[in-house]
Write a protein that holds these residues in place. Sequence first.
Motif, short mmCIF file in Angstrom:
data_model
loop_
_atom_site.label_atom_id
_atom_site.label_comp_id
_atom_site.label_asym_id
_atom_site.label_seq_id
_atom_site.Cartn_x
_atom_site.Cartn_y
_atom_site.Cartn_z
N LEU A 23 0.78 -1.11 0.15
CA LEU A 23 0.04 0.14 0.11
C LEU A 23 0.86 1.00 0.17
O LEU A 23 1.13 1.83 1.23
CB LEU A 23 -0.84 0.00 1.10
CG LEU A 23 -1.82 -1.23 1.13
CD1 LEU A 23 -2.57 -0.98 2.36
CD2 LEU A 23 -2.82 -0.94 0.12
N THR A 24 1.59 1.56 -1.12
CA THR A 24 2.12 2.95 -1.39
C THR A 24 1.49 3.99 -1.15
O THR A 24 1.63 4.94 -1.46
CB THR A 24 2.89 2.77 -2.74
OG1 THR A 24 2.46 1.50 -3.31
CG2 THR A 24 4.40 3.16 -2.85
N LEU A 25 0.21 3.72 -0.69
CA LEU A 25 -0.81 4.76 -0.43
C LEU A 25 -0.37 5.60 0.77
O LEU A 25 -1.06 6.85 0.82
CB LEU A 25 -2.42 3.75 0.12
CG LEU A 25 -3.33 3.68 -0.64
CD1 LEU A 25 -4.39 2.97 0.22
CD2 LEU A 25 -3.93 4.95 -1.22
N VAL A 33 -1.62 1.23 -5.86
CA VAL A 33 -1.98 0.26 -4.63
C VAL A 33 -1.85 -1.22 -5.29
O VAL A 33 -2.09 -1.40 -6.30
CB VAL A 33 -3.42 0.72 -4.27
CG1 VAL A 33 -3.94 -0.67 -3.51
CG2 VAL A 33 -3.47 1.76 -3.76
N GLU A 34 -1.50 -2.13 -4.54
CA GLU A 34 -1.53 -3.72 -4.64
C GLU A 34 -1.99 -4.25 -3.44
O GLU A 34 -1.47 -3.91 -2.33
CB GLU A 34 -0.13 -3.95 -4.92
CG GLU A 34 0.58 -3.43 -6.26
CD GLU A 34 2.06 -3.86 -6.24
OE1 GLU A 34 2.73 -4.44 -5.47
OE2 GLU A 34 2.82 -3.32 -7.26
N PHE A 122 -5.53 -7.46 -6.67
CA PHE A 122 -5.53 -6.15 -7.56
C PHE A 122 -4.73 -5.16 -7.48
O PHE A 122 -4.28 -5.14 -6.45
CB PHE A 122 -7.18 -5.76 -7.65
CG PHE A 122 -7.40 -4.62 -6.19
CD1 PHE A 122 -7.15 -3.61 -6.45
CD2 PHE A 122 -7.95 -5.35 -5.15
CE1 PHE A 122 -7.54 -2.71 -5.43
CE2 PHE A 122 -7.91 -4.64 -4.12
CZ PHE A 122 -7.93 -3.41 -4.18
N GLN A 123 -4.34 -4.37 -8.49
CA GLN A 123 -3.45 -3.23 -8.35
C GLN A 123 -3.95 -2.25 -9.18
O GLN A 123 -4.71 -2.50 -10.17
CB GLN A 123 -2.19 -3.69 -8.98
CG GLN A 123 -2.07 -4.18 -10.32
CD GLN A 123 -0.63 -4.46 -10.71
OE1 GLN A 123 0.25 -4.11 -9.93
NE2 GLN A 123 -0.37 -4.83 -11.86
N VAL A 124 -3.85 -1.08 -8.60
CA VAL A 124 -4.23 0.27 -9.23
C VAL A 124 -3.16 1.09 -9.51
O VAL A 124 -2.27 1.29 -8.67
CB VAL A 124 -5.09 1.05 -8.46
CG1 VAL A 124 -5.63 2.24 -8.94
CG2 VAL A 124 -6.58 0.08 -8.04
#
Length: 228
Positions: A23-25, A33-34, A122-124
């Motif tokens: 979460l590079t959030l 995001v992964e 999932f990844q964004v």
Amino acid sequence: MMMMMNGSGKLRLLACFILTVDLTLGSGPNKDVEFTFLLSAGSTECFYQTTARNDSLEVEYQVTAGSGLDVGFVLISPSGYQLVSDFRRSDAIHMVDPTEDGDYRLCFDNSFSKLSEKMVFFQVIINRQSSRAYGGQNEWAEVPESLVEYKLEDIRVRLDSVYRHLERSRHVLTVLRTLEARDRYLLEDNLWRVSFWSCLNMVVMLTVAVTQVYTLRRLFDDTRRAYM
């Protein structure tokens, strides 16, 4: 991005193993995001991703474990329009370009499965066009004049290209790691089934053999008694 999840047994152990909570959030809303999570049977989970105007949004998901390896997926824009609607798919990649300013909603649906929970990765990926356009100029404005001859614009473009390729490589490695986990789950599940049915067939064969031997002995015993 928030979620609720519960699960049990083997899927939960597998989730702990590949929980790529990259979460590079942490440092802001417009970060990549992964995530890997358990989607309960008969449930729907939604996530929200904030984007800025004129960026590009890429969403990729894969079902890595669970009966059927399929889920439903819906992507809804900040203005309420349904951009993507997948039904019972194991994986997909969707791109939104350009994006709106606001929160995109990503919903994963397992309501059609009443017994089996699914593990979903999932990844964004957000390509921040605006941040590169404005942030880069301020950084490169501090370069000494002696380096102007090296064509600062070309250097900046090359560095941006290298950064994008490194990010893409990292995402590809994450996807490969997820595929490896899914293949491992399938192999272990198939091994269990093969072992179970092999043992069952062995028991049946032994039972039939013992029954045949016992029946033949009874026949010979009856024949001897008849002659006596």
